[in-house]
Write a protein that holds these residues in place. Sequence first.
Motif, short mmCIF file in Angstrom:
data_model
loop_
_atom_site.label_atom_id
_atom_site.label_comp_id
_atom_site.label_asym_id
_atom_site.label_seq_id
_atom_site.Cartn_x
_atom_site.Cartn_y
_atom_site.Cartn_z
N TYR A 103 -7.76 18.93 22.85
CA TYR A 103 -7.53 20.34 23.12
C TYR A 103 -8.87 21.04 22.95
CZ TYR A 103 -2.80 18.85 23.23
OH TYR A 103 -1.65 18.19 23.57
N VAL A 104 -9.28 21.77 23.97
CA VAL A 104 -10.63 22.29 24.07
C VAL A 104 -10.61 23.80 24.27
CG1 VAL A 104 -11.45 20.08 24.99
CG2 VAL A 104 -10.76 21.89 26.58
N SER A 105 -11.77 24.41 24.17
CA SER A 105 -11.85 25.87 24.30
C SER A 105 -12.51 26.33 25.60
CB SER A 105 -12.62 26.47 23.11
OG SER A 105 -13.93 25.96 23.08
N ASP A 106 -13.23 25.45 26.29
CA ASP A 106 -13.95 25.83 27.50
C ASP A 106 -13.88 24.67 28.50
OD1 ASP A 106 -16.09 26.11 29.44
OD2 ASP A 106 -17.00 27.61 28.13
N THR B 281 -16.35 21.37 28.96
CA THR B 281 -15.74 20.05 28.76
C THR B 281 -15.93 19.18 29.99
OG1 THR B 281 -14.13 20.94 27.21
CG2 THR B 281 -13.55 18.87 28.30
N CYS C 21 -7.65 16.80 28.82
CA CYS C 21 -8.22 17.89 28.03
C CYS C 21 -7.54 19.18 28.44
CB CYS C 21 -9.73 17.98 28.26
SG CYS C 21 -10.63 16.50 27.76
N LEU D 178 -6.32 23.37 27.47
CA LEU D 178 -6.47 24.59 26.68
C LEU D 178 -5.19 24.70 25.85
CD1 LEU D 178 -7.87 27.04 29.37
CD2 LEU D 178 -9.13 25.93 27.51
N GLU E 54 -3.69 26.99 24.02
CA GLU E 54 -2.84 28.18 24.12
C GLU E 54 -1.98 28.16 25.38
OE1 GLU E 54 -2.25 30.26 21.66
OE2 GLU E 54 -3.67 29.06 20.52
N TYR F 64 -5.19 21.87 17.04
CA TYR F 64 -6.40 22.59 16.69
C TYR F 64 -7.17 21.75 15.69
CZ TYR F 64 -3.87 26.45 18.81
OH TYR F 64 -3.18 27.24 19.68
N ASP G 242 -16.75 20.72 21.60
CA ASP G 242 -15.74 21.36 20.76
C ASP G 242 -15.72 20.79 19.35
OD1 ASP G 242 -13.93 23.43 22.20
OD2 ASP G 242 -14.32 21.87 23.69
#
Length: 129
Positions: free
Chosen positions: A12-15, A19, A51, A53, A55, A69, A116
Motif C-alpha cells: 500500500y503506497v502513497s504515490d 511507485t 500496489c 492506494l 484509502e 499502513y 514509501d
Amino acid sequence: MEIQQIKENCLYVSDLQRTKHFYENVLGLELISFVEGRHVFFRAGSSVLLCFLPEVTKEEHTLPPHFAYGKQHLAFEVPLSEYNEWQKKLSDQQIKIIHEQHWKENLYSFYFYDPDLHVLEIIPPGIWE
C-alpha cells in the motif's frame, strides 16, 4: 490438495507515479496495469506485485475492502550469480543498502527501502530450501 505458491503480494503506497517509476525503472519489473488514483500492478517472475492506494481500496465495494499502513516487507529472489550485480545496481541508483544478513554457508541477503519506506530484500535461491 496443495498450495503451490503465493501468486500475488500487495503493498500500500502513497504515490502511484513514484511507485511506478521505482518498480518499473529502478527494479525492472514489468508493468501489468496502471489505474490512476487506484493502483499499479507489476509482474515479478511468476508472481504479481499489487500496489494500491490504501484509502481507495479501504472503501472498496466490488471486492472485499483491504488496506494496510506502515512498513511492509517483500523479498525478491535473484540468481546467486546476480546478487552482487543487484547491490551495485541499487548503489548506482543512490539506493542505500540498510543491512546485509548472513543466513547460512555462503548465502546472504540485503535490505533496502522503496520510496514509501517498505523494507525490500534481495535474496538468492537456497535461503528457504
